[in-house]
Design a protein around this motif. Structure first.
Motif, PDB file in Angstrom:
ATOM      1  N   SER A   1       0.845  -1.194   0.000  1.00 55.09           N
ATOM      2  CA  SER A   1       0.000   0.000   0.000  1.00 55.09           C
ATOM      3  C   SER A   1       0.882   1.247   0.000  1.00 55.09           C
ATOM      4  O   SER A   1       2.030   1.209   0.458  1.00 55.09           O
ATOM      5  CB  SER A   1      -0.921   0.004   1.221  1.00 55.09           C
ATOM      6  OG  SER A   1      -0.164   0.015   2.419  1.00 55.09           O
TER       7      SER A   1
ATOM      8  N   ALA B   1       1.630   0.242   4.928  1.00 60.75           N
ATOM      9  CA  ALA B   1       1.001  -0.367   6.099  1.00 60.75           C
ATOM     10  C   ALA B   1       0.537  -1.799   5.831  1.00 60.75           C
ATOM     11  O   ALA B   1       0.325  -2.565   6.768  1.00 60.75           O
ATOM     12  CB  ALA B   1      -0.183   0.466   6.564  1.00 60.75           C
ATOM     13  N   ARG B   2       0.352  -2.159   4.557  1.00 56.30           N
ATOM     14  CA  ARG B   2      -0.137  -3.481   4.200  1.00 56.30           C
ATOM     15  C   ARG B   2       0.669  -4.067   3.050  1.00 56.30           C
ATOM     16  O   ARG B   2       1.109  -3.341   2.150  1.00 56.30           O
ATOM     17  CB  ARG B   2      -1.614  -3.437   3.776  1.00 56.30           C
ATOM     18  CG  ARG B   2      -2.583  -3.000   4.874  1.00 56.30           C
ATOM     19  CD  ARG B   2      -2.749  -4.085   5.926  1.00 56.30           C
ATOM     20  NE  ARG B   2      -3.786  -3.732   6.897  1.00 56.30           N
ATOM     21  CZ  ARG B   2      -3.566  -3.005   7.989  1.00 56.30           C
ATOM     22  NH1 ARG B   2      -2.357  -2.524   8.219  1.00 56.30           N
ATOM     23  NH2 ARG B   2      -4.553  -2.747   8.836  1.00 56.30           N
TER      24      ARG B   2
ATOM     25  N   VAL C   1       0.211  -7.286   0.287  1.00 53.33           N
ATOM     26  CA  VAL C   1      -0.666  -8.317  -0.263  1.00 53.33           C
ATOM     27  C   VAL C   1       0.179  -9.248  -1.130  1.00 53.33           C
ATOM     28  O   VAL C   1       0.985  -8.786  -1.945  1.00 53.33           O
ATOM     29  CB  VAL C   1      -1.813  -7.717  -1.100  1.00 53.33           C
ATOM     30  CG1 VAL C   1      -2.738  -8.822  -1.602  1.00 53.33           C
ATOM     31  CG2 VAL C   1      -2.592  -6.694  -0.290  1.00 53.33           C
TER      32      VAL C   1
ATOM     33  N   VAL D   1      -2.987 -11.053   3.135  1.00 51.81           N
ATOM     34  CA  VAL D   1      -2.737  -9.673   3.530  1.00 51.81           C
ATOM     35  C   VAL D   1      -1.950  -9.663   4.838  1.00 51.81           C
ATOM     36  O   VAL D   1      -2.306 -10.360   5.787  1.00 51.81           O
ATOM     37  CB  VAL D   1      -4.058  -8.898   3.710  1.00 51.81           C
ATOM     38  CG1 VAL D   1      -3.781  -7.445   4.077  1.00 51.81           C
ATOM     39  CG2 VAL D   1      -4.897  -8.977   2.435  1.00 51.81           C
ATOM     40  N   TYR D   2      -0.901  -8.867   4.877  1.00 54.18           N
ATOM     41  CA  TYR D   2      -0.046  -8.770   6.055  1.00 54.18           C
ATOM     42  C   TYR D   2       0.063  -7.330   6.515  1.00 54.18           C
ATOM     43  O   TYR D   2       0.014  -6.405   5.717  1.00 54.18           O
ATOM     44  CB  TYR D   2       1.367  -9.293   5.755  1.00 54.18           C
ATOM     45  CG  TYR D   2       1.418 -10.738   5.317  1.00 54.18           C
ATOM     46  CD1 TYR D   2       1.611 -11.752   6.245  1.00 54.18           C
ATOM     47  CD2 TYR D   2       1.284 -11.081   3.976  1.00 54.18           C
ATOM     48  CE1 TYR D   2       1.665 -13.077   5.843  1.00 54.18           C
ATOM     49  CE2 TYR D   2       1.325 -12.405   3.567  1.00 54.18           C
ATOM     50  CZ  TYR D   2       1.515 -13.401   4.509  1.00 54.18           C
ATOM     51  OH  TYR D   2       1.562 -14.706   4.113  1.00 54.18           O
ATOM     52  N   VAL D   3       0.224  -7.156   7.814  1.00 50.10           N
ATOM     53  CA  VAL D   3       0.493  -5.840   8.386  1.00 50.10           C
ATOM     54  C   VAL D   3       1.996  -5.596   8.353  1.00 50.10           C
ATOM     55  O   VAL D   3       2.780  -6.457   8.750  1.00 50.10           O
ATOM     56  CB  VAL D   3      -0.010  -5.754   9.842  1.00 50.10           C
ATOM     57  CG1 VAL D   3       0.451  -4.449  10.493  1.00 50.10           C
ATOM     58  CG2 VAL D   3      -1.517  -5.867   9.897  1.00 50.10           C
TER      59      VAL D   3
ATOM     60  N   ARG E   1      -6.165  -8.448  15.750  1.00 45.87           N
ATOM     61  CA  ARG E   1      -5.679  -8.159  14.413  1.00 45.87           C
ATOM     62  C   ARG E   1      -5.914  -9.360  13.505  1.00 45.87           C
ATOM     63  O   ARG E   1      -5.632 -10.485  13.870  1.00 45.87           O
ATOM     64  CB  ARG E   1      -4.188  -7.807  14.452  1.00 45.87           C
ATOM     65  CG  ARG E   1      -3.884  -6.650  15.391  1.00 45.87           C
ATOM     66  CD  ARG E   1      -2.411  -6.407  15.534  1.00 45.87           C
ATOM     67  NE  ARG E   1      -1.878  -5.777  14.342  1.00 45.87           N
ATOM     68  CZ  ARG E   1      -0.613  -5.387  14.232  1.00 45.87           C
ATOM     69  NH1 ARG E   1       0.221  -5.574  15.221  1.00 45.87           N
ATOM     70  NH2 ARG E   1      -0.195  -4.814  13.127  1.00 45.87           N
TER      71      ARG E   1
ATOM     72  N   GLU F   1      -4.734  -9.533  10.288  1.00 41.83           N
ATOM     73  CA  GLU F   1      -3.675  -9.706   9.304  1.00 41.83           C
ATOM     74  C   GLU F   1      -2.428 -10.277   9.965  1.00 41.83           C
ATOM     75  O   GLU F   1      -2.231 -10.145  11.167  1.00 41.83           O
ATOM     76  CB  GLU F   1      -3.316  -8.372   8.622  1.00 41.83           C
ATOM     77  CG  GLU F   1      -4.452  -7.785   7.809  1.00 41.83           C
ATOM     78  CD  GLU F   1      -5.270  -6.829   8.635  1.00 41.83           C
ATOM     79  OE1 GLU F   1      -6.126  -6.164   8.042  1.00 41.83           O
ATOM     80  OE2 GLU F   1      -5.067  -6.760   9.857  1.00 41.83           O
TER      81      GLU F   1
ATOM     82  N   ASP G   1       1.443 -10.179  10.822  1.00 41.00           N
ATOM     83  CA  ASP G   1       2.378  -9.086  11.063  1.00 41.00           C
ATOM     84  C   ASP G   1       3.766  -9.506  10.584  1.00 41.00           C
ATOM     85  O   ASP G   1       4.262 -10.550  10.957  1.00 41.00           O
ATOM     86  CB  ASP G   1       2.394  -8.785  12.565  1.00 41.00           C
ATOM     87  CG  ASP G   1       3.007  -7.446  12.879  1.00 41.00           C
ATOM     88  OD1 ASP G   1       3.989  -7.106  12.220  1.00 41.00           O
ATOM     89  OD2 ASP G   1       2.494  -6.769  13.781  1.00 41.00           O
TER      90      ASP G   1
ATOM     91  N   GLN H   1      -3.365 -14.734  10.367  1.00 40.46           N
ATOM     92  CA  GLN H   1      -3.242 -14.405   8.953  1.00 40.46           C
ATOM     93  C   GLN H   1      -4.612 -14.318   8.308  1.00 40.46           C
ATOM     94  O   GLN H   1      -5.476 -15.131   8.574  1.00 40.46           O
ATOM     95  CB  GLN H   1      -2.406 -15.468   8.264  1.00 40.46           C
ATOM     96  CG  GLN H   1      -2.188 -15.215   6.790  1.00 40.46           C
ATOM     97  CD  GLN H   1      -1.177 -16.189   6.243  1.00 40.46           C
ATOM     98  OE1 GLN H   1      -0.020 -15.884   6.147  1.00 40.46           O
ATOM     99  NE2 GLN H   1      -1.617 -17.367   5.903  1.00 40.46           N
TER     100      GLN H   1
END
Length: 216
Positions: A159, A163-164, A166, A176-178, A201, A203, A205, A212
């Motif tokens: 992003s 912050a993300r 994919v 999708v991951y943080v 959360r 996503e 990390d 996840q």
């Protein structure tokens, strides 16, 4: 029908017309610098050429891979360029210094995509080996390996605010991951217990445990 005009052709100069190996090298991947003034092109012979778009000249040829270049990515400030190859390695290049900074080895198959985050301090790589690896460019080591994919990981997208992340792989799932900022990482290191207890959360990390999320 609208025709888009061609404005330039960038052709590398060959040392000799008899150098068939160099003449046969094909473009395998390209990346545009953040300010759109420079173009990085990867070739089937493992070389990377940096082109000045304004003058249409090749600034430098970077050599370091033994297989075709399969991925290229500039850092957000344009100071670094990362390259991945069919030879399974990754190289981070200093664009201004026109030299390699570090080489990473760890994947067991060709690199398919790359992402540079945190001003180039972290490199994320995907591979046909079914793994995503996170590399610390400053300390020059692999800091995390993400597994559990059904097969090859083909594509990564970050992003704009970093912050993300994919990841697209074999099958219909997107993961999708943080991506935590350096400040968040530093803060969490002093409160690991609280971070581990956080179950809200959805996503995964990149720098700590979390569930996840799968998007079907």
């Amino acid at each position: 029908m609208t025709t888009v005009p061609q404005i330039a052709t960038l052709t590398p100069e060959l040392a000799s017309s008899s150098t068939s190996a160099r003449a046969a090298a094909e473009v395998t991947h390209i990346a545009l610098s953040p300010n759109s003034s420079q173009l990085a092109a990867g070739y089937s012979d493992g070389s990377v050429r940096l082109w000045d778009i304004g003058s249409r000249t090749c600034l430098v040829t970077l050599s370091g891979h033994s297989g075709a270049v399969t991925a290229l990515q500039y850092s957000s400030n344009g100071a670094l360029l990362a390259s991945g190859s069919a030879d399974t390695t990754l190289i981070v290049w200093d664009v201004v210094g026109e030299a390699g900074l570090c080489r990473f080895k760890g994947h067991k198959d060709a690199v398919t995509d790359l992402a540079l985050v945190h001003q180039g301090n972290k490199l994320i790589s995907a591979s046909k080996d079914g793994c995503i690896k996170v590399w610390d460019v400053v300390l020059q080591h692999c800091s995390q390996t993400l597994i559990g994919f059904k097969g090859e990981v083909w594509s990564l997208a970050v992003s704009p605010d970093e912050a993300r992340l994919v990841a697209g792989c074999v099958g219909a799932d997107l993961r999708v991951y943080v991506i935590r900022s350096p400040d968040e990482i530093q803060g969490s290191s002093s409160s690991a217990a609280a971070a581990a207890a956080d179950s809200t959360r959805s996503e995964a990390d990149l720098d700590g445990p979390a569930e996840q999320a799968l998007i079907n």
